[in-house]
Design a protein around this motif. Sequence first.
Motif, mmCIF file in Angstrom:
data_model
loop_
_atom_site.group_PDB
_atom_site.id
_atom_site.type_symbol
_atom_site.label_atom_id
_atom_site.label_comp_id
_atom_site.label_asym_id
_atom_site.label_seq_id
_atom_site.Cartn_x
_atom_site.Cartn_y
_atom_site.Cartn_z
ATOM 1 N N ASP A 1 -35.742 -25.022 -20.432
ATOM 2 C CA ASP A 1 -34.753 -25.142 -21.503
ATOM 3 C C ASP A 1 -34.455 -26.623 -21.726
ATOM 4 O O ASP A 1 -34.163 -27.350 -20.787
ATOM 5 C CB ASP A 1 -33.475 -24.395 -21.094
ATOM 6 C CG ASP A 1 -32.479 -24.280 -22.239
ATOM 7 O OD1 ASP A 1 -32.426 -25.186 -23.090
ATOM 8 O OD2 ASP A 1 -31.734 -23.285 -22.269
ATOM 9 N N ARG B 1 -32.231 -23.835 -16.699
ATOM 10 C CA ARG B 1 -32.741 -22.562 -17.198
ATOM 11 C C ARG B 1 -34.253 -22.604 -17.356
ATOM 12 O O ARG B 1 -34.807 -23.555 -17.911
ATOM 13 C CB ARG B 1 -32.084 -22.222 -18.543
ATOM 14 C CG ARG B 1 -30.668 -21.723 -18.400
ATOM 15 C CD ARG B 1 -30.056 -21.306 -19.714
ATOM 16 N NE ARG B 1 -29.686 -22.454 -20.519
ATOM 17 C CZ ARG B 1 -28.521 -23.092 -20.429
ATOM 18 N NH1 ARG B 1 -27.609 -22.689 -19.579
ATOM 19 N NH2 ARG B 1 -28.275 -24.136 -21.195
ATOM 20 N N LYS C 1 -37.249 -20.180 -18.860
ATOM 21 C CA LYS C 1 -37.388 -19.025 -19.749
ATOM 22 C C LYS C 1 -38.823 -18.510 -19.745
ATOM 23 O O LYS C 1 -39.768 -19.277 -19.836
ATOM 24 C CB LYS C 1 -36.993 -19.449 -21.171
ATOM 25 C CG LYS C 1 -36.995 -18.307 -22.169
ATOM 26 C CD LYS C 1 -36.611 -18.766 -23.552
ATOM 27 C CE LYS C 1 -35.130 -18.996 -23.672
ATOM 28 N NZ LYS C 1 -34.708 -19.176 -25.082
ATOM 29 N N LYS D 1 -28.645 -16.301 -25.139
ATOM 30 C CA LYS D 1 -27.605 -16.701 -24.186
ATOM 31 C C LYS D 1 -26.254 -16.052 -24.457
ATOM 32 O O LYS D 1 -25.371 -16.120 -23.628
ATOM 33 C CB LYS D 1 -27.422 -18.224 -24.229
ATOM 34 C CG LYS D 1 -28.517 -18.980 -23.544
ATOM 35 C CD LYS D 1 -28.220 -20.463 -23.639
ATOM 36 C CE LYS D 1 -29.417 -21.156 -24.219
ATOM 37 N NZ LYS D 1 -29.191 -22.456 -24.757
ATOM 38 N N SER E 1 -37.595 -12.555 -24.460
ATOM 39 C CA SER E 1 -37.581 -13.527 -23.374
ATOM 40 C C SER E 1 -36.678 -13.078 -22.234
ATOM 41 O O SER E 1 -35.765 -12.271 -22.425
ATOM 42 C CB SER E 1 -37.120 -14.897 -23.874
ATOM 43 O OG SER E 1 -35.760 -14.846 -24.232
ATOM 44 N N THR F 1 -34.546 -15.135 -19.102
ATOM 45 C CA THR F 1 -34.173 -16.467 -18.639
ATOM 46 C C THR F 1 -33.595 -16.402 -17.231
ATOM 47 O O THR F 1 -32.682 -15.619 -16.966
ATOM 48 C CB THR F 1 -33.132 -17.107 -19.586
ATOM 49 O OG1 THR F 1 -33.686 -17.173 -20.898
ATOM 50 C CG2 THR F 1 -32.750 -18.513 -19.134
ATOM 51 N N GLU G 1 -31.440 -18.471 -14.764
ATOM 52 C CA GLU G 1 -30.499 -19.588 -14.833
ATOM 53 C C GLU G 1 -29.954 -19.892 -13.442
ATOM 54 O O GLU G 1 -29.461 -19.017 -12.749
ATOM 55 C CB GLU G 1 -29.337 -19.232 -15.758
ATOM 56 C CG GLU G 1 -28.287 -20.329 -15.871
ATOM 57 C CD GLU G 1 -27.119 -19.900 -16.743
ATOM 58 O OE1 GLU G 1 -27.145 -20.204 -17.941
ATOM 59 O OE2 GLU G 1 -26.194 -19.231 -16.210
#
Length: 149
Positions: A16, A50, A52, A87, A119, A121, A123
């Motif tokens: 990210d 992040r 992804k 997000k 997607s 992600t 984090e």
Amino acid sequence: SVDCSFSRGVCDWKQDADDDFDWNPADRDRGDGYYMAVPGFVGHKNDMGRLKLLLTDLKPKSSYCLIFSYRLAGEKVGKLRVFLANKKTPPVWEENKGKDEKWRTGKIEIFQGAETTNSVTFESERGKGKTGEIGVDNVILISGPCPED
């Protein structure tokens, strides 16, 4: 079944650009490939990193299971969260402490509606600790519901 582990590189992983730090490859103990990690000394408390995974060709109105290995090693190392798509949605999975330095398995059911998830992600949120790491490895996507242990 799609194998998105980092050693083979068959999947489309993106860092990210709007976060505070990147995930980096780390060598596995056994020397067979690597995993992605955020060391405990990177960034400041509450900073985010992040990573992804871009998903293509998921069929609408079907279910998938995302299985992955993860490790939270070290005192107050932080949090690991998993988000589907954008997000704005709350995380579908979160872990904030490791009992030990062992790798564990996470499983997430992904149900596709008319719109498909494009997607996933991972984090990492920095904690107060300055040692240890947060690691992710062996990310696999299979069609159908998640298997029982």
